[in-house]
Design a protein around this motif. Sequence first.
Motif, PDB file in Angstrom:
ATOM      1  N   UNK A 190       0.830  -1.201   0.000  1.00  0.00           N
ATOM      2  CA  UNK A 190       0.000   0.000   0.000  1.00  0.00           C
ATOM      3  C   UNK A 190       0.866   1.253   0.000  1.00  0.00           C
ATOM      4  N   UNK A 191       1.936   1.255   0.790  1.00  0.00           N
ATOM      5  CA  UNK A 191       2.833   2.414   0.832  1.00  0.00           C
ATOM      6  C   UNK A 191       3.476   2.653  -0.533  1.00  0.00           C
ATOM      7  N   UNK A 192       3.912   1.586  -1.181  1.00  0.00           N
ATOM      8  CA  UNK A 192       4.525   1.725  -2.506  1.00  0.00           C
ATOM      9  C   UNK A 192       3.512   2.254  -3.520  1.00  0.00           C
ATOM     10  N   UNK A 193       2.295   1.720  -3.470  1.00  0.00           N
ATOM     11  CA  UNK A 193       1.244   2.158  -4.395  1.00  0.00           C
ATOM     12  C   UNK A 193       0.849   3.607  -4.130  1.00  0.00           C
ATOM     13  N   UNK A 194       0.634   3.953  -2.863  1.00  0.00           N
ATOM     14  CA  UNK A 194       0.183   5.300  -2.510  1.00  0.00           C
ATOM     15  C   UNK A 194       1.201   6.367  -2.913  1.00  0.00           C
ATOM     16  N   UNK A 195       2.476   5.995  -2.949  1.00  0.00           N
ATOM     17  CA  UNK A 195       3.529   6.956  -3.308  1.00  0.00           C
ATOM     18  C   UNK A 195       3.493   7.341  -4.777  1.00  0.00           C
ATOM     19  N   UNK A 196       2.834   6.528  -5.608  1.00  0.00           N
ATOM     20  CA  UNK A 196       2.857   6.804  -7.048  1.00  0.00           C
ATOM     21  C   UNK A 196       1.480   6.853  -7.710  1.00  0.00           C
ATOM     22  N   UNK A 197       0.428   6.593  -6.971  1.00  0.00           N
ATOM     23  CA  UNK A 197      -0.896   6.502  -7.586  1.00  0.00           C
ATOM     24  C   UNK A 197      -1.420   7.850  -8.060  1.00  0.00           C
ATOM     25  N   UNK A 198      -2.289   7.789  -9.050  1.00  0.00           N
ATOM     26  CA  UNK A 198      -2.981   8.977  -9.537  1.00  0.00           C
ATOM     27  C   UNK A 198      -4.353   9.129  -8.884  1.00  0.00           C
ATOM     28  N   UNK A 199      -4.728   8.201  -7.999  1.00  0.00           N
ATOM     29  CA  UNK A 199      -6.008   8.294  -7.294  1.00  0.00           C
ATOM     30  C   UNK A 199      -5.971   9.531  -6.399  1.00  0.00           C
ATOM     31  N   UNK A 200      -7.013  10.347  -6.499  1.00  0.00           N
ATOM     32  CA  UNK A 200      -7.094  11.579  -5.708  1.00  0.00           C
ATOM     33  C   UNK A 200      -7.695  11.300  -4.325  1.00  0.00           C
ATOM     34  N   UNK A 201      -7.596  12.290  -3.450  1.00  0.00           N
ATOM     35  CA  UNK A 201      -8.204  12.165  -2.120  1.00  0.00           C
ATOM     36  C   UNK A 201      -9.714  11.944  -2.238  1.00  0.00           C
ATOM     37  N   UNK A 202     -10.349  12.645  -3.156  1.00  0.00           N
ATOM     38  CA  UNK A 202     -11.794  12.506  -3.342  1.00  0.00           C
ATOM     39  C   UNK A 202     -12.150  11.102  -3.839  1.00  0.00           C
ATOM     40  N   UNK A 203     -11.356  10.581  -4.759  1.00  0.00           N
ATOM     41  CA  UNK A 203     -11.595   9.224  -5.256  1.00  0.00           C
ATOM     42  C   UNK A 203     -11.339   8.188  -4.161  1.00  0.00           C
ATOM     43  N   UNK A 204     -10.323   8.425  -3.337  1.00  0.00           N
ATOM     44  CA  UNK A 204     -10.032   7.517  -2.239  1.00  0.00           C
ATOM     45  C   UNK A 204     -11.213   7.476  -1.263  1.00  0.00           C
ATOM     46  N   UNK A 205     -11.804   8.629  -1.005  1.00  0.00           N
ATOM     47  CA  UNK A 205     -12.979   8.682  -0.131  1.00  0.00           C
ATOM     48  C   UNK A 205     -14.108   7.838  -0.705  1.00  0.00           C
ATOM     49  N   UNK A 206     -14.319   7.904  -2.007  1.00  0.00           N
ATOM     50  CA  UNK A 206     -15.350   7.087  -2.659  1.00  0.00           C
ATOM     51  C   UNK A 206     -15.039   5.604  -2.472  1.00  0.00           C
ATOM     52  N   UNK A 207     -13.779   5.225  -2.688  1.00  0.00           N
ATOM     53  CA  UNK A 207     -13.358   3.830  -2.528  1.00  0.00           C
ATOM     54  C   UNK A 207     -13.677   3.337  -1.119  1.00  0.00           C
ATOM     55  N   UNK A 208     -13.363   4.160  -0.122  1.00  0.00           N
ATOM     56  CA  UNK A 208     -13.622   3.764   1.261  1.00  0.00           C
ATOM     57  C   UNK A 208     -15.113   3.712   1.564  1.00  0.00           C
ATOM     58  N   UNK A 209     -15.852   4.708   1.110  1.00  0.00           N
ATOM     59  CA  UNK A 209     -17.288   4.742   1.395  1.00  0.00           C
ATOM     60  C   UNK A 209     -18.032   3.591   0.740  1.00  0.00           C
TER      61      UNK A 209
END
Length: 152
Positions: free
Chosen positions: A51-70
């Motif tokens: 997850x740390x490796x992915x999060x360091x380079x992903x194009x997923x935005x904070x808003x999209x991450x919120x959608x993923x979690x919700x």
Amino acid sequence: MTLSVETPSVPELEDTVDPNEYDDADVVGDTDYRRDDLEALLRDGAWEDAFAAWAATTDVTDEEWTIILELELLSHFDFFWDDFADRVGYHAPGLPEDWKEREIHPDVDSWKTVSSINAGLTELGQTVCDVLKDDYITWESEYEAPDDLPDF
């Protein structure tokens, strides 16, 4: 781009689905999918590392991450051992093609958002597989090729 968020919980892997039922997976032969072993490795640090490796380079935005979690999409990840290919296979969750008709989330309002979330989750799945195989898995494939294979 970097996504600065807390590492989410490890997805629980269940033996309820044969990976061949996924559109994006093809496992040859009978195999022990080793989901219990993989989940233990994920809990022992592979998930956090990946997850740390992915999060360091992903194009997923904070808003999209919120959608993923919700939408609790991470709980729908599946990882399994493919002994024939000597690899970790995976099925990544994603938003459906009929997202408009289903009104799955108020902030899912464009194909760009859907595409970014689906691509990001696919990239996370592949990163997890790579970290598991490269840094955590110590077992060898039990598949033995037949002796009568042609020489190339």
